[in-house]
Motif scaffolding. Sequence first.
Motif, short mmCIF file in Angstrom:
data_model
loop_
_atom_site.label_atom_id
_atom_site.label_comp_id
_atom_site.label_asym_id
_atom_site.label_seq_id
_atom_site.Cartn_x
_atom_site.Cartn_y
_atom_site.Cartn_z
N ARG A 147 0.86 -1.18 0.00
CA ARG A 147 0.00 0.00 0.00
C ARG A 147 0.90 1.23 0.00
O ARG A 147 1.74 1.40 0.90
N THR A 149 1.53 5.33 0.04
CA THR A 149 0.94 6.55 0.58
C THR A 149 1.90 7.72 0.38
O THR A 149 3.11 7.57 0.55
N GLU A 215 -3.15 4.91 0.34
CA GLU A 215 -3.19 3.45 0.48
C GLU A 215 -3.43 2.78 -0.88
O GLU A 215 -4.26 1.90 -1.03
N PRO A 217 -3.08 0.30 -3.73
CA PRO A 217 -2.57 -1.08 -3.79
C PRO A 217 -1.54 -1.25 -4.91
O PRO A 217 -1.69 -0.71 -6.00
#
Length: 377
Positions: A147, A149, A215, A217
């Motif tokens: 994930r 960010t 987040e 993927p």
Amino acid sequence: MRMLDEARSHCDRLLPGLCPALSGIPLQELERPGSPAIELFRKYGGAGLLIPTEHGGAGAGPRDAVRTMAALSSYSPSLGAAVAMHGFSVATLRAVPESVNPLVPVLLGAVAGERLLVASAFAEGTSGQGVLTPTMAARKAEDGRYRVTGSKKPCSLSRSMDLITASVRLAAEDGEEPETAIVLIPATAEGISVHSFWDTPALAGAESDEVRFDEVPCGPEELLRLGDDPADAERLTSTGLIWFQLIISSVYAGLAASLVEEVFRRSRGSTSDRAALGAGLRSALLQLDTVALRLESGESGTGALADALTVRYAVQDAVSDLSGRSAELLGGMAFINSPDVAYRLAAGRALAFHPPSRTSTAASMDAYFAGRPFVMP
């Protein structure tokens, strides 16, 4: 004018039809938000410009890049600034050895074959950080995916991108050291959003807005690990930075060339005035050719990077000087009656804002010129 005629002829060979298409559109339309220039670049195969022919691209090398980027930017500086980041991303991926990641040829083939535009969320625009220094974090989730960010602002091509690439810091797993990797993620991935950021009219057509990662993927197949050897990471960083200096300097050289061309077209000034402008422009392009030749010969170490930065700063000064003298020779009425001259003068100053700045490299360049090793800032 000879220099731009040569550059445009080169561009016509690699991306046939693009220069004529751009030449028929007014500058102000090409430079506005929502400009048609980026989609024209895609239409005429620009996504594959720097991708080897064996992967379906145009096979352009560094010297090709200098001429092509100068030609495109003479019509639209915003287009040049936008696709410079695509070129930087592709060139950086191209520098990843297949032995380190065998997926790279597949990715390059997809970019060329499907005409995908790749935005760059590396650290460009982040004060005090190297271009490839990770500004985003990636943690491994329970499903085995990562994930991602973080955010990138400004991020050119933010509205037209198909893929976005970034350097990320992988969170350390038990008993392991944190690792730097490159991610290549579809722009439509869940958690990616684009937000308005660019408020100045200069280079507004480059789509340089903010891209946020919440987040996002990322599968293992979208993660390009750089390996454990620090020398490999340094070589990749140096190669990417040299490519970036070469491409972005060519963009602004093309912008300055368009003003010089107008002086010649209108026969403004004396023969000495025009000869001096032509010599200054030719000199800047020849300096970029020197950097390109070193890349073509496989020189991409820190010494080559120091020399590439030397040329970039020299071109930066030349762009400012050539643009200012051209505007002076074109005269006050040209400045008053058309927004194009004033626009190009303002946009040309932006080369100083691309990384790394003179200030950030001063200590490293001082050491290099004094005979000590160049250390990447």
